[in-house]
Enzyme design. Structure first.
Site, PDB file in Angstrom:
ATOM      1  N   TYR A  15       5.433 -10.366   6.241  1.00 34.37           N
ATOM      2  CA  TYR A  15       5.740  -9.496   7.373  1.00 34.37           C
ATOM      3  C   TYR A  15       5.885 -10.305   8.666  1.00 34.37           C
ATOM      4  O   TYR A  15       5.270  -9.993   9.673  1.00 34.37           O
ATOM      5  CB  TYR A  15       4.669  -8.410   7.517  1.00 34.37           C
ATOM      6  CG  TYR A  15       4.803  -7.381   6.421  1.00 34.37           C
ATOM      7  CD1 TYR A  15       5.576  -6.244   6.614  1.00 34.37           C
ATOM      8  CD2 TYR A  15       4.214  -7.589   5.182  1.00 34.37           C
ATOM      9  CE1 TYR A  15       5.749  -5.317   5.602  1.00 34.37           C
ATOM     10  CE2 TYR A  15       4.385  -6.667   4.153  1.00 34.37           C
ATOM     11  CZ  TYR A  15       5.151  -5.534   4.374  1.00 34.37           C
ATOM     12  OH  TYR A  15       5.325  -4.634   3.366  1.00 34.37           O
ATOM     13  N   TYR A 143      -1.776   2.981   0.493  1.00 36.60           N
ATOM     14  CA  TYR A 143      -0.953   1.774   0.317  1.00 36.60           C
ATOM     15  C   TYR A 143      -1.051   1.341  -1.143  1.00 36.60           C
ATOM     16  O   TYR A 143      -2.152   1.217  -1.685  1.00 36.60           O
ATOM     17  CB  TYR A 143      -1.421   0.626   1.223  1.00 36.60           C
ATOM     18  CG  TYR A 143      -0.654  -0.645   0.950  1.00 36.60           C
ATOM     19  CD1 TYR A 143       0.627  -0.819   1.467  1.00 36.60           C
ATOM     20  CD2 TYR A 143      -1.170  -1.639   0.117  1.00 36.60           C
ATOM     21  CE1 TYR A 143       1.368  -1.956   1.168  1.00 36.60           C
ATOM     22  CE2 TYR A 143      -0.440  -2.790  -0.173  1.00 36.60           C
ATOM     23  CZ  TYR A 143       0.829  -2.934   0.356  1.00 36.60           C
ATOM     24  OH  TYR A 143       1.562  -4.056   0.057  1.00 36.60           O
ATOM     25  N   ASP A 243      -5.966   3.592  -8.021  1.00 38.12           N
ATOM     26  CA  ASP A 243      -5.594   2.219  -7.686  1.00 38.12           C
ATOM     27  C   ASP A 243      -6.837   1.543  -7.109  1.00 38.12           C
ATOM     28  O   ASP A 243      -7.177   1.740  -5.943  1.00 38.12           O
ATOM     29  CB  ASP A 243      -4.430   2.247  -6.689  1.00 38.12           C
ATOM     30  CG  ASP A 243      -3.986   0.854  -6.256  1.00 38.12           C
ATOM     31  OD1 ASP A 243      -4.689  -0.124  -6.595  1.00 38.12           O
ATOM     32  OD2 ASP A 243      -2.948   0.752  -5.568  1.00 38.12           O
ATOM     33  N   LYS A 272      -6.240  -8.162  -7.176  1.00 33.35           N
ATOM     34  CA  LYS A 272      -6.905  -8.894  -6.093  1.00 33.35           C
ATOM     35  C   LYS A 272      -8.104  -9.741  -6.554  1.00 33.35           C
ATOM     36  O   LYS A 272      -7.910 -10.884  -6.929  1.00 33.35           O
ATOM     37  CB  LYS A 272      -7.266  -7.928  -4.962  1.00 33.35           C
ATOM     38  CG  LYS A 272      -5.998  -7.491  -4.200  1.00 33.35           C
ATOM     39  CD  LYS A 272      -6.257  -7.074  -2.767  1.00 33.35           C
ATOM     40  CE  LYS A 272      -4.969  -7.043  -1.963  1.00 33.35           C
ATOM     41  NZ  LYS A 272      -4.295  -5.749  -1.923  1.00 33.35           N
TER      42      LYS A 272
HETATM   43  C1  LIG Z   1      -2.895  -5.262  -2.281  1.00 35.59           C
HETATM   44  C2  LIG Z   1      -2.748  -3.937  -2.934  1.00 35.59           C
HETATM   45  C3  LIG Z   1      -1.689  -3.679  -3.829  1.00 35.59           C
HETATM   46  C4  LIG Z   1      -0.588  -4.659  -4.089  1.00 35.59           C
HETATM   47  O1  LIG Z   1      -1.031  -5.822  -4.734  1.00 35.59           O
HETATM   48  P1  LIG Z   1      -0.113  -7.162  -4.680  1.00 35.59           P
HETATM   49  O2  LIG Z   1      -0.874  -8.119  -5.532  1.00 35.59           O
HETATM   50  O3  LIG Z   1      -0.025  -7.555  -3.240  1.00 35.59           O
HETATM   51  O4  LIG Z   1       1.208  -6.797  -5.238  1.00 35.59           O
HETATM   52  C5  LIG Z   1      -1.657  -2.445  -4.450  1.00 35.59           C
HETATM   53  N1  LIG Z   1      -2.600  -1.512  -4.213  1.00 35.59           N
HETATM   54  C6  LIG Z   1      -3.624  -1.726  -3.363  1.00 35.59           C
HETATM   55  C7  LIG Z   1      -4.659  -0.665  -3.168  1.00 35.59           C
HETATM   56  C8  LIG Z   1      -3.731  -2.941  -2.687  1.00 35.59           C
HETATM   57  O5  LIG Z   1      -4.724  -3.139  -1.812  1.00 35.59           O
END
Ligand SMILES: *Cc1c(COP(=O)(O)O)cnc(C)c1O
Length: 434
Positions: A15, A143, A243, A272
């Site tokens: 970004y 997100y 997620d 992550k």
């Molecule tokens: C960071 C994140 C993603 C995306 O993961 P990337 O490895 O950057 O593609 C998806 N969902 C959540 C909740 C995130 O924090």
């Protein structure tokens, strides 16, 4: 041209503009909670390199696992082959996950695991003879990643409006507004309820970041919301996807954020901190019901398969990372971090530029009226030796769990200094999210 000048002219950062690039620092090495710069200075990584370095950087056990695996096999295609690191990791993940989520799809990034989870939900309903259930219901303030399906599931008023033309329109419920720790307000669920009432038969799944909306809103919401979501989705015949890429692996305290609510989804994503931030890897975990329904449908195959699926080095790193999560009480670390941050940061609420201070587990958020100037941010980072990466109007920390109390104190001091600065005149580079 110095290497740094080359970088600023030719390499895009996340970004960031190539015309007026935001400052970058040349990192040379990293270990524990610290990143060492090329000039020898050391910065405490108060954001765990985007929330991944849970055990600290370059953890010896993870580095050793990668080294050992690299001597045998760095990669082999997962189409037609399998290997011990993938099998061991799948078993470990199933044992780690909430009960019933033992069918694993390995992805090469968090975004891809979210794409995979959404495709699983759509293929599930298609297999049941309901191809018209091809939309998802997501939450405002959420997100889920930067690829086009993930953008289409993230906050519709957020940073991705430029790409509207690429995106299918999904359904969005209002951002959950009843805070974590407050008394539950049943009205918080009405938007979710109304959409499922009106459009339930078009919806394949409801998707959310459980309890902690991270990269868009830094919002901790009431766990009862998830119980209502599960109940309403069941009544509407829709699946539930959690997620856990940001919130999972103890970031909010318990191993999974869904444990605050005692609710288990049909599909969950993890990424992550999965490899402790050493290599890129994510996974979508599904229930037997989802997997069997897809397998009994047409086509029986699940239609996804990235080139670097289940990379052996990344799987070996993740196995070592899960060993560390299993060997130490990370919930206790999260509680210690929460307590330390609460005692140091809660008082910032009275500052003129501070709207709110929110702390849950190993996450501390100072919501400002406007971020300080880039000059003030850089000064605080350099003076305190603490790497912070504020975004939108949030100053926050998600430190490595191994950070000791002295380290946490230095992070809190840096955050307090920054929170005392006035809002900058010009907004920081349009770095709207992590
Ligand atoms: C960071 C994140 C993603 C995306 O993961 P990337 O490895 O950057 O593609 C998806 N969902 C959540 C909740 C995130 O924090």
């Amino acid at each position: 041209m110095t290497p740094l000048e080359y970088d600023q002219n030719f390499i895009w950062h996340p970004y960031a503009s190539l015309k007026n690039p935001p400052p970058v620092r040349l990192a040379k090495s990293a270990s524990g909670a610290e990143i060492e710069l090329s000039d020898g200075r050391r910065l405490i990584d108060a954001v765990s390199s985007w929330w991944c370095a849970a055990h600290g950087h370059n953890h010896p056990a993870i580095v050793e696992a990668i080294r050992r695996q690299s001597e045998k096999m760095c990669h082999v295609m997962f189409g037609g082959f399998t290997h011990d690191p993938a099998i061991t990791l799948a078993e470990r993940l199933a044992a780690f996950a909430p009960p019933g989520l033992d069918r694993v799809f390995f992805a090469d990034s968090g975004s891809i695991s979210v794409e995979v989870a959404a495709k699983m939900a759509i293929q599930y309903h298609s297999a049941l003879g309901h191809p018209e259930r091809n939309k998802l219901l997501a939450l405002k303030g959420g997100y889920h990643g930067d690829t086009s399906l993930c953008m289409a599931l993230s906050d519709p008023d957020g940073m991705h409006t430029l790409f509207k033309g690429l995106m299918t329109r999904h359904f969005f419920a209002e951002k959950p507004s009843c805070p974590f720790g407050a008394e539950w307000r049943p009205a918080d669920k009405s938007s979710l309820e109304n959409i499922l009432d009106a459009h339930g038969d078009e919806i394949a799944a409801v998707i959310c970041e459980p309890v902690f909306q991270a990269a868009n809103a830094m919002n901790f919401y009431h766990p009862a919301y998830l119980r209502e979501m599960r109940r309403l989705a069941d009544a509407a015949g829709a699946l539930v996807i959690f997620d856990e890429i940001a919130a999972g692996l103890h970031r909010t305290g318990p191993r999974w954020a869904q444990q605050h609510a005692g609710v288990i989804p049909d599909i969950m994503t993890v990424g992550k901190a999965l490899t402790g931030g050493h290599l890129t890897l994510a996974a979508a975990l599904a229930s037997a019901k989802v997997a069997e329904t897809i397998s009994n449908g047409h086509p029986s195959a699940f239609m996804h398969g990235p080139t670097f699926m289940a990379n052996p080095l990344a799987c070996a790193a993740a196995c070592a990372s899960l060993d560390l999560f299993a060997a130490t009480d990370y919930s206790a670390h999260a509680a210690r971090i929460e307590k330390t941050f609460a005692s140091r940061l809660s008082r910032l609420k009275v500052l003129p530029n501070v709207l709110d201070v929110r702390i849950l587990g190993a996450v501390a958020v100072v919501e400002t009226r406007g971020l300080p100037s880039q000059a003030d941010i850089s000064r605080v980072i350099d003076e305190h030796g603490v790497w912070l990466r504020p975004f939108c109007n949030f100053i926050y920390s998600m430190p490595p769990f191994i950070s000791n109390n002295a380290t946490l104190g230095r992070i809190a001091d840096a955050m307090a200094d920054l929170a005392s600065c006035p809002p900058g005149a010009a907004p920081i580079d349009p770095d709207f999210h992590e």
